[in-house]
Design an enzyme around this catalytic site. Structure first.
Site, PDB file in Angstrom:
ATOM      1  N   HIS A   1       0.836  -1.198   0.000  1.00  0.00           N
ATOM      2  CA  HIS A   1       0.000   0.000   0.000  1.00  0.00           C
ATOM      3  C   HIS A   1       0.869   1.246   0.000  1.00  0.00           C
ATOM      4  O   HIS A   1       1.912   1.303   0.664  1.00  0.00           O
ATOM      5  CB  HIS A   1      -0.914   0.007   1.220  1.00  0.00           C
ATOM      6  CG  HIS A   1      -2.049  -0.948   1.086  1.00  0.00           C
ATOM      7  ND1 HIS A   1      -3.003  -0.808   0.118  1.00  0.00           N
ATOM      8  CD2 HIS A   1      -2.370  -2.061   1.778  1.00  0.00           C
ATOM      9  CE1 HIS A   1      -3.882  -1.795   0.238  1.00  0.00           C
ATOM     10  NE2 HIS A   1      -3.515  -2.574   1.232  1.00  0.00           N
TER      11      HIS A   1
ATOM     12  N   LYS B   1     -13.375   4.366   7.517  1.00  0.00           N
ATOM     13  CA  LYS B   1     -13.832   5.411   6.590  1.00  0.00           C
ATOM     14  C   LYS B   1     -15.354   5.408   6.495  1.00  0.00           C
ATOM     15  O   LYS B   1     -15.975   6.455   6.323  1.00  0.00           O
ATOM     16  CB  LYS B   1     -13.205   5.196   5.208  1.00  0.00           C
ATOM     17  CG  LYS B   1     -13.557   6.280   4.188  1.00  0.00           C
ATOM     18  CD  LYS B   1     -12.629   6.241   3.008  1.00  0.00           C
ATOM     19  CE  LYS B   1     -12.879   5.028   2.147  1.00  0.00           C
ATOM     20  NZ  LYS B   1     -14.123   5.144   1.347  1.00  0.00           N
TER      21      LYS B   1
END
Length: 940
Positions: free
Chosen positions: A155, A594
């Protein structure tokens, strides 16, 4: 750039001295290469920033902003590099200090450290002593079924180049040498000069990559951590665990503990296709070849060195018949080694390993074998040959010689095989669904699979999985997406045949929300030969684990229901039987945060684990949880030891996998000694979480859970109202953070968004968290908690004091809640509302800016007040003085980087309006992103 911090008392003074030394050397490099004027500007900015951080002098902040705004662009770049490199050097000094303190602790014979395997064993023994039971039998059962695996991912928050990391490792080694030996004046002068050379080299090294990383570059970066740390430190950890078990629980008749290879490092790099079109079948095959080559290079080096370690003559010591036969099969015919059977055997082993590398990877070793030999058919054969050496040495009174390099090499072969690390495949469930739909349509089985409801999908998929008839035809052309999916699974089958089944054991399904998502993958595996239907009296056979990934709040809430449904399917149970009756489930920390915010994400993950543990217990299937944590708290990050012990009872059960992401990989594993410590912590925490009652919530569980239910509900509402229901929030986010610039940064192969969209839903969780960290608001790590506690206390004003006492009991008694509060404390300590307010000024709509930032400021103040009241503290990090000192040292060097980043933003965005964007301005922003990330250490 000399830091003016006090000398520090006692154990902290060596850290202060190292930071001073490295800061002085950096200052010397800046003065030498850039001149006195630039050095003077850097020093003046540093002094003002230190004054502001120390005294909170508002005039100092204004003075700092005025100086920075007036700097020429090239000077700004030099200032950014100076402050960024100081933060990198401070990280090195801190890591070295942790090593120093650990060694001092061990040398003094102090009680075992928290997180050590020794202490975990003592804790287990103590608990079993109280409640009764056979602790030795429990340990044996734990080790037999255990699996602990940190999994490296690619990532894009690891912003350091490999060249920078290599220089930093040299600096760490030189600092380490100053600690471990008493240097003569001449040796100290030589060490000083070497440090100065490396710091000067660092200053002259480009900090940023000129182009975006390709997947193969990410694979090579991942392999570098094996070369620097895992190859040596993981075998050492196994030896350490065996020695400690033998010391605390000695076996009868001289038998020693043989710890199974339960601890393995995994990887997603080269197999993670979710949203990354650059991961293809060819890339997967290349990734495994590169990994395999690294393995063989390490083995060949170690075997060569073993030859030097074992110049034993059979004229002096007899050997076993097996060792003599192994030596006789060697192509080594040198008359100088005719009486040295161990060396001749090793020469033969070397030749076979070299031949295997040539056959599997088309790789030629730099040091050629003395003759031709047959390749090994698998790593077990190599391990068997090494065991022949060990058994012969032991049988002839030379067992001590086994306990060094040979013991570690045998363990390395057992753990790394010929593939290095198991690579997981991952893809989004929507892609699988479209591929399956196309296969069914082209085969004439179902014209519109995606229009079917869930029950109809399940029925059709079960029927197709059970039949040996394939859907796929070599005479039919498929879409690029479907052809790519089939190609990756065929490549997986080929790689498993080539490198062994452990090389590719797992297939992960992102965005799992139903049983059909898992059955679709089973069908694709059947179409590519990785699932064999039942036939000829034998049940079906599944070659790879099919792992659902539950990511959103809704998916987490449904995870137990989904798994209970699929575990009730006879076909699925038969497939699991072929996999040892184990099922892995992955939980997504990033997207759930999120989606629902910090508090709700944490609580829903905890509840999902509890529900899943119950479902699997009733089904009689062993559950393994895979935690998709990021580096930041907003993505589930935080100390691993506390995180594992914060899991609900029954959720670990000896098996756990955890992603290691972004810059956390470098901070944990770039230094070998720090790396071994972090590996040990994972093993120790898993042991404690499995064999002890680490929660001890029998009396209070219902009460505490009810409180968390209500707090989560209130926090979820506050978070969703801000992020998803506030008009203009997307504009505020995109203008007040460096999200656009992060998307352009060359720090990973993966796009920042899943789709070409500006919505928060489509943005990846990684740049979402990274952006809030850069502007020092750290919103994903705390927002909603203050409002939740405020509303909960206000619901019963007459009980407010009693409710506060309940929250305080939860911190003291409940590891989950304590970990939650500790992580939020750390995040808030790194935030800075004054700097965040300056980022808010970038929002062009003044009314929008004031409307949203005032809510952020109010929530931050509420969260701070309630957190400190619950923890009964007056300031952040009161119970972590080492981290508090670290942040106090860093802030004066981070704050100018934020101010410079803002100035670069203004120039860049003004240039966009005038269509005159200067590439050097963009590069300046990227440099500040690098420096701020280094200062925060766990920002993505």
């Amino acid at each position: 750039m000399v830091t003016r911090m006090g000398a520090g008392a006692g154990k902290e003074s060596p850290l202060s001295e190292d930071i001073r030394l490295l800061g002085r050397l950096l200052g010397d490099a800046v003065r030498e290469r850039e001149g006195d004027e630039v050095f003077g500007i850097v020093e003046r900015i540093r002094q003002i920033s230190v004054r502001f951080a120390r005294d909170k002098d508002a005039s100092a902040q204004s003075e700092l902003a005025e100086i920075l705004a007036g700097l020429p662009r090239d000077t700004m770049m030099r200032v950014v590099r100076a402050f960024s490199y100081f933060l990198h050097l401070a990280n090195i000094a801190e890591d070295q200090h942790h090593i120093r303190r650990r060694r001092a602790h061990d040398i003094a014979g102090s009680p075992a450290r928290p997180g050590s395997f020794t202490r975990a064993l003592r804790h287990v023994q103590f608990e079993f002593g109280i409640r009764g039971g056979d602790v030795r039998a429990q340990l044996e059962d734990f080790l037999e079924h255990a699996l602990v695996s940190p999994v490296l991912t690619a990532h894009p928050t690891e912003v350091q180049r490999k060249s920078i990391l290599q220089s930093e490792r040299k600096i760490a080694a030189l600092l380490d040498a100053r600690d471990r030996m008493r240097l003569t004046p001449e040796e100290k002068a030589e060490n000083d000069a070497a440090l100065a050379r490396v710091v000067l080299t660092l200053w002259q090294t480009r900090m940023l990559r000129p182009t975006r990383l390709a997947v193969v570059d990410e694979v090579k970066n991942g392999i570098s951590y094996f070369e620097d740390t895992f190859f040596t430190e993981l075998p050492r950890l196994y030896c350490q665990m065996e020695d400690e078990l033998n010391r605390q629980f000695p076996m009868a008749q001289g038998r020693g503990w043989q710890v199974p290879p339960f601890f393995r490092v995994g990887s997603w790099i080269g197999g993670d296709r979710d949203g990354n079109p650059f991961v293809t079948a060819d890339i997967l095959k290349k990734a495994l070849r590169l990994q395999s080559t690294a393995c063989f290079d390490f083995y060949l080096e170690q075997i060569h060195d073993l030859g030097a370690d074992l110049p034993i003559s059979q004229l002096l010591v007899p050997v076993s018949p097996e060792l003599a036969a192994l030596a006789d099969r060697s192509p080594d015919r040198s008359p100088h080694r005719v009486d040295e059977p161990y060396r001749r055997a090793l020469t033969g082993i070397y030749a076979r390993v070299a031949a295997t590398s040539r056959a599997l990877d088309a790789h030629e070793s730099l040091r050629h074998a003395v003759g031709n030999a047959e390749p090994y058919r698998g790593s077990a054969e190599l391990e068997e040959d090494l065991r022949v050496l060990a058994d012969s040495l032991t049988a002839n009174g030379l067992g001590m010689l086994v306990r060094g390099r040979l013991r570690r090499l045998m363990r390395a072969v057992q753990v790394f095989g010929f593939h290095l690390a198991p690579i997981d495949l991952r893809q989004n469930s929507d892609v699988h669904a479209r591929s399956v739909a196309e296969l069914l349509a082209r085969a004439g089985r179902c014209d519109d699979y995606e229009a079917l409801d869930e029950e109809a999908r399940i029925a059709l998929l079960l029927e197709e999985i059970a039949t040996p008839r394939p859907l796929c035809s070599p005479w039919v052309s498929y879409s690029e997406e479907t052809a790519g999916e089939l190609a990756i699974f065929r490549a997986a089958r080929e790689c498993r045949e080539r490198f062994g089944a452990p090389s590719l054991p797992n297939c992960i399904i992102s965005k799992t929300d139903g049983v059909s998502d898992m059955l679709e993958v089973a069908l694709l595996l059947k179409e590519t030969g990785l699932l064999l239907p039942a036939g000829a009296g034998e049940g079906p056979t599944l070659a790879m684990n099919i792992i659902p990934l539950f990511e959103t709040i809704g998916d987490l809430r449904r995870s137990g229901q989904v798994m209970e449904h699929i575990l009730g399917l006879p076909l699925w149970r038969a497939l699991l039987a072929s996999r040892g009756n184990e099922q892995e489930v992955m939980l997504g920390y990033s997207d759930s945060n999120k989606d629902g915010g910090f508090l709700t994400s944490g609580w829903e993950l905890y509840q999902a684990e509890t529900v899943l543990a119950g479902v699997f217990s009733r089904a009689g299937i062993r559950l393994r949880l895979f935690h998709g944590r990021g580096g930041s708290v907003g993505r589930g990050g935080g100390p691993s030891y506390q995180a594992i012990l914060a899991q609900p009872v029954g959720a670990v059960s000896g098996q756990i996998r955890i992603t290691e992401q972004g810059e956390v990989i470098a901070s944990k594993y770039a230094n070998p000694e720090v790396g071994r410590r972090n590996l040990e912590v994972m093993a120790a925490a898993t042991l404690e979480a499995t064999l002890t009652d680490h929660e001890n919530l029998t009396e209070r569980a219902a009460e505490f859970h009810a409180v968390m239910d209500r707090l989560s509900e209130l926090a979820f509402r506050a978070y969703r109202q801000l992020v998803y229901e506030t008009d203009g929030f997307v504009q505020y986010f995109r203008q007040s953070t460096p999200i656009s610039e992060i998307a352009d940064l060359n720090i990973g192969s993966r796009p920042a968004s899943r789709k070409a969209s500006d919505s928060i839903e489509d943005l990846r969780a990684i740049p979402w968290v990274f952006s809030w960290a850069q502007c020092r608001l750290m919103l994903p790590g705390w927002y909603g908690f203050g409002s939740a506690v405020e509303a909960w206390l206000a619901e019963a004003p007459h009980e407010a004091e009693a409710r506060l006492l309940t929250l305080r009991r939860m911190v003291k008694r409940w590891p989950f809640f304590r970990s939650l509060m500790s992580n939020m404390d750390m995040v808030l300590s790194k935030s800075d509302l004054a700097i965040a307010a300056r980022y808010a000024e970038l929002v062009t709509d003044a009314a929008l800016r004031e409307r949203i930032f005032s809510r952020l400021r109010e929530e931050w103040e509420l969260t701070r007040r309630h957190l400190l009241a619950i923890e009964e503290q007056e300031d952040f990090l009161a119970d972590n003085p080492a981290l508090k000192r670290s942040m106090q040292t860093r802030f004066p060097y981070m704050d100018p980087l934020n101010h410079l980043q803002l100035e670069f933003f203004r120039r860049l965005r003004a240039g966009r309006v005038e269509e005159m964007v200067d590439e050097r301005t963009r590069r300046g922003i990227h440099l500040t992103i690098n420096g701020i990330a280094a200062g925060l250490r766990n920002s993505g």
